[in-house]
Design a protein around this motif. Structure first.
Motif, PDB file in Angstrom:
ATOM      1  N   ASP A  61       0.817  -1.218   0.000  1.00  0.00           N
ATOM      2  CA  ASP A  61       0.000   0.000   0.000  1.00  0.00           C
ATOM      3  C   ASP A  61       0.853   1.271   0.000  1.00  0.00           C
ATOM      4  N   GLY A  62       1.931   1.269  -0.767  1.00  0.00           N
ATOM      5  CA  GLY A  62       2.759   2.455  -0.899  1.00  0.00           C
ATOM      6  C   GLY A  62       3.761   2.682   0.215  1.00  0.00           C
ATOM      7  N   LYS A  63       3.826   1.778   1.189  1.00  0.00           N
ATOM      8  CA  LYS A  63       4.790   1.904   2.285  1.00  0.00           C
ATOM      9  C   LYS A  63       5.789   0.766   2.185  1.00  0.00           C
ATOM     10  N   TYR A  64       7.050   1.089   2.465  1.00  0.00           N
ATOM     11  CA  TYR A  64       8.109   0.087   2.427  1.00  0.00           C
ATOM     12  C   TYR A  64       8.279  -0.506   3.819  1.00  0.00           C
ATOM     13  N   TYR A  65       8.429  -1.833   3.874  1.00  0.00           N
ATOM     14  CA  TYR A  65       8.589  -2.538   5.149  1.00  0.00           C
ATOM     15  C   TYR A  65       9.920  -3.265   5.178  1.00  0.00           C
ATOM     16  N   THR A  66      10.636  -3.075   6.276  1.00  0.00           N
ATOM     17  CA  THR A  66      11.880  -3.798   6.519  1.00  0.00           C
ATOM     18  C   THR A  66      11.527  -5.119   7.201  1.00  0.00           C
ATOM     19  N   PRO A  67      12.452  -6.059   7.244  1.00  0.00           N
ATOM     20  CA  PRO A  67      12.175  -7.288   7.994  1.00  0.00           C
ATOM     21  C   PRO A  67      11.798  -7.017   9.458  1.00  0.00           C
ATOM     22  N   ASN A  68      12.469  -6.065  10.117  1.00  0.00           N
ATOM     23  CA  ASN A  68      12.101  -5.746  11.500  1.00  0.00           C
ATOM     24  C   ASN A  68      10.660  -5.250  11.593  1.00  0.00           C
ATOM     25  N   GLU A  69      10.241  -4.421  10.655  1.00  0.00           N
ATOM     26  CA  GLU A  69       8.865  -3.933  10.650  1.00  0.00           C
ATOM     27  C   GLU A  69       7.878  -5.047  10.329  1.00  0.00           C
ATOM     28  N   ILE A  70       8.281  -5.942   9.455  1.00  0.00           N
ATOM     29  CA  ILE A  70       7.434  -7.100   9.131  1.00  0.00           C
ATOM     30  C   ILE A  70       7.219  -7.930  10.388  1.00  0.00           C
ATOM     31  N   LEU A  71       8.276  -8.125  11.166  1.00  0.00           N
ATOM     32  CA  LEU A  71       8.162  -8.878  12.416  1.00  0.00           C
ATOM     33  C   LEU A  71       7.174  -8.202  13.366  1.00  0.00           C
ATOM     34  N   GLU A  72       7.254  -6.891  13.481  1.00  0.00           N
ATOM     35  CA  GLU A  72       6.327  -6.175  14.369  1.00  0.00           C
ATOM     36  C   GLU A  72       4.882  -6.340  13.909  1.00  0.00           C
ATOM     37  N   ALA A  82       3.753  -8.884  12.237  1.00  0.00           N
ATOM     38  CA  ALA A  82       3.406 -10.287  12.496  1.00  0.00           C
ATOM     39  C   ALA A  82       3.039 -10.476  13.967  1.00  0.00           C
ATOM     40  N   LYS A  83       3.816  -9.875  14.846  1.00  0.00           N
ATOM     41  CA  LYS A  83       3.530  -9.986  16.280  1.00  0.00           C
ATOM     42  C   LYS A  83       2.160  -9.399  16.616  1.00  0.00           C
ATOM     43  N   ALA A  84       1.807  -8.299  15.946  1.00  0.00           N
ATOM     44  CA  ALA A  84       0.528  -7.640  16.189  1.00  0.00           C
ATOM     45  C   ALA A  84      -0.623  -8.327  15.458  1.00  0.00           C
ATOM     46  N   ASN A  85      -0.269  -9.242  14.538  1.00  0.00           N
ATOM     47  CA  ASN A  85      -1.259  -9.920  13.703  1.00  0.00           C
ATOM     48  C   ASN A  85      -2.207  -8.897  13.064  1.00  0.00           C
ATOM     49  N   SER A  86      -1.618  -7.840  12.533  1.00  0.00           N
ATOM     50  CA  SER A  86      -2.359  -6.701  11.997  1.00  0.00           C
ATOM     51  C   SER A  86      -2.935  -6.996  10.612  1.00  0.00           C
ATOM     52  N   GLU A  87      -3.741  -6.061  10.149  1.00  0.00           N
ATOM     53  CA  GLU A  87      -4.269  -6.144   8.782  1.00  0.00           C
ATOM     54  C   GLU A  87      -3.128  -6.056   7.774  1.00  0.00           C
ATOM     55  N   ILE A  88      -2.144  -5.226   8.085  1.00  0.00           N
ATOM     56  CA  ILE A  88      -0.972  -5.120   7.204  1.00  0.00           C
ATOM     57  C   ILE A  88      -0.262  -6.464   7.137  1.00  0.00           C
ATOM     58  N   TRP A  89      -0.165  -7.176   8.250  1.00  0.00           N
ATOM     59  CA  TRP A  89       0.472  -8.486   8.272  1.00  0.00           C
ATOM     60  C   TRP A  89      -0.226  -9.425   7.299  1.00  0.00           C
ATOM     61  N   LYS A  90      -1.548  -9.367   7.244  1.00  0.00           N
ATOM     62  CA  LYS A  90      -2.289 -10.223   6.310  1.00  0.00           C
ATOM     63  C   LYS A  90      -1.908  -9.892   4.864  1.00  0.00           C
ATOM     64  N   LYS A  91      -1.756  -8.606   4.570  1.00  0.00           N
ATOM     65  CA  LYS A  91      -1.347  -8.195   3.221  1.00  0.00           C
ATOM     66  C   LYS A  91       0.095  -8.618   2.938  1.00  0.00           C
ATOM     67  N   ILE A  92       0.938  -8.495   3.951  1.00  0.00           N
ATOM     68  CA  ILE A  92       2.335  -8.921   3.798  1.00  0.00           C
ATOM     69  C   ILE A  92       2.387 -10.417   3.495  1.00  0.00           C
ATOM     70  N   GLN A  93       1.598 -11.203   4.219  1.00  0.00           N
ATOM     71  CA  GLN A  93       1.585 -12.649   3.982  1.00  0.00           C
ATOM     72  C   GLN A  93       1.167 -12.980   2.552  1.00  0.00           C
ATOM     73  N   GLU A  94       0.212 -12.232   2.025  1.00  0.00           N
ATOM     74  CA  GLU A  94      -0.207 -12.454   0.637  1.00  0.00           C
ATOM     75  C   GLU A  94       0.959 -12.215  -0.316  1.00  0.00           C
ATOM     76  N   GLN A  95       1.708 -11.155  -0.066  1.00  0.00           N
ATOM     77  CA  GLN A  95       2.837 -10.843  -0.942  1.00  0.00           C
ATOM     78  C   GLN A  95       3.978 -11.832  -0.798  1.00  0.00           C
ATOM     79  N   LEU A  96       4.146 -12.379   0.390  1.00  0.00           N
ATOM     80  CA  LEU A  96       5.253 -13.308   0.617  1.00  0.00           C
ATOM     81  C   LEU A  96       4.878 -14.753   0.298  1.00  0.00           C
ATOM     82  N   GLY A  97       3.705 -14.961  -0.223  1.00  0.00           N
ATOM     83  CA  GLY A  97       3.264 -16.316  -0.571  1.00  0.00           C
ATOM     84  C   GLY A  97       3.753 -16.722  -1.942  1.00  0.00           C
ATOM     85  N   ASP A  98       3.023 -17.628  -2.545  1.00  0.00           N
ATOM     86  CA  ASP A  98       3.343 -18.081  -3.900  1.00  0.00           C
ATOM     87  C   ASP A  98       2.319 -17.500  -4.851  1.00  0.00           C
TER      88      ASP A  98
END
Length: 127
Positions: free
Chosen positions: A27-38, A40-56
């Motif tokens: 969504d126009g924002k860049y995420y570092t691995p550390n931010e991705i971890l945060e 994931a820990k929060a199980n946020s809506e962004i995490w769900k979008k990140i998981q979609e991008q990191l899938g197959d």
């Protein structure tokens, strides 16, 4: 990826100095691995979008992401001066080549894309 796999992956990225360098764009924002971890820990809506991008299939690289990675690496002092064809290119000159979309700039971003491809292979080991 589940949280334990994300933690293991981010720990690996920390060891190689990539944990604070943009890894993907959502969504126009860049995420570092550390931010991705945060996220994931929060199980946020962004995490769900990140998981979609990191899938197959694997996520798509963009010129903007690669350029942003180079900018961050330069800020952190992680880009050396390179010497090619009797010419020295400082990190700032490399960024200028990228921003001007020269052949040299394109070659530099192709190298960054290759690095991200290798990092993605490592991340896939944690799935």
């Amino acid at each position: 990826m589940q949280l334990p796999q994300v933690i293991a992956w981010v720990n690996q990225m920390r060891k190689i100095g990539e944990a604070d360098i943009p890894y993907l764009e959502v969504d126009g924002k860049y995420y570092t691995p550390n931010e991705i971890l945060e996220e994931a820990k929060a199980n946020s809506e962004i995490w769900k979008k990140i998981q979609e991008q990191l899938g197959d299939p694997p996520y798509q690289l963009s010129w903007n992401l690669l350029e942003r990675r180079l900018e961050e690496k330069i800020k952190k002092g992680k880009v050396p001066t390179i010497y090619a064809m009797g010419r020295a290119l400082t990190p700032e000159e490399q960024l200028k080549e990228v921003k001007n979309k020269t052949t040299t700039g394109y070659t530099l971003l192709l190298a960054e894309a290759k690095l991200l491809e290798e990092l993605e292979k490592r991340r896939n080991l944690y799935k």
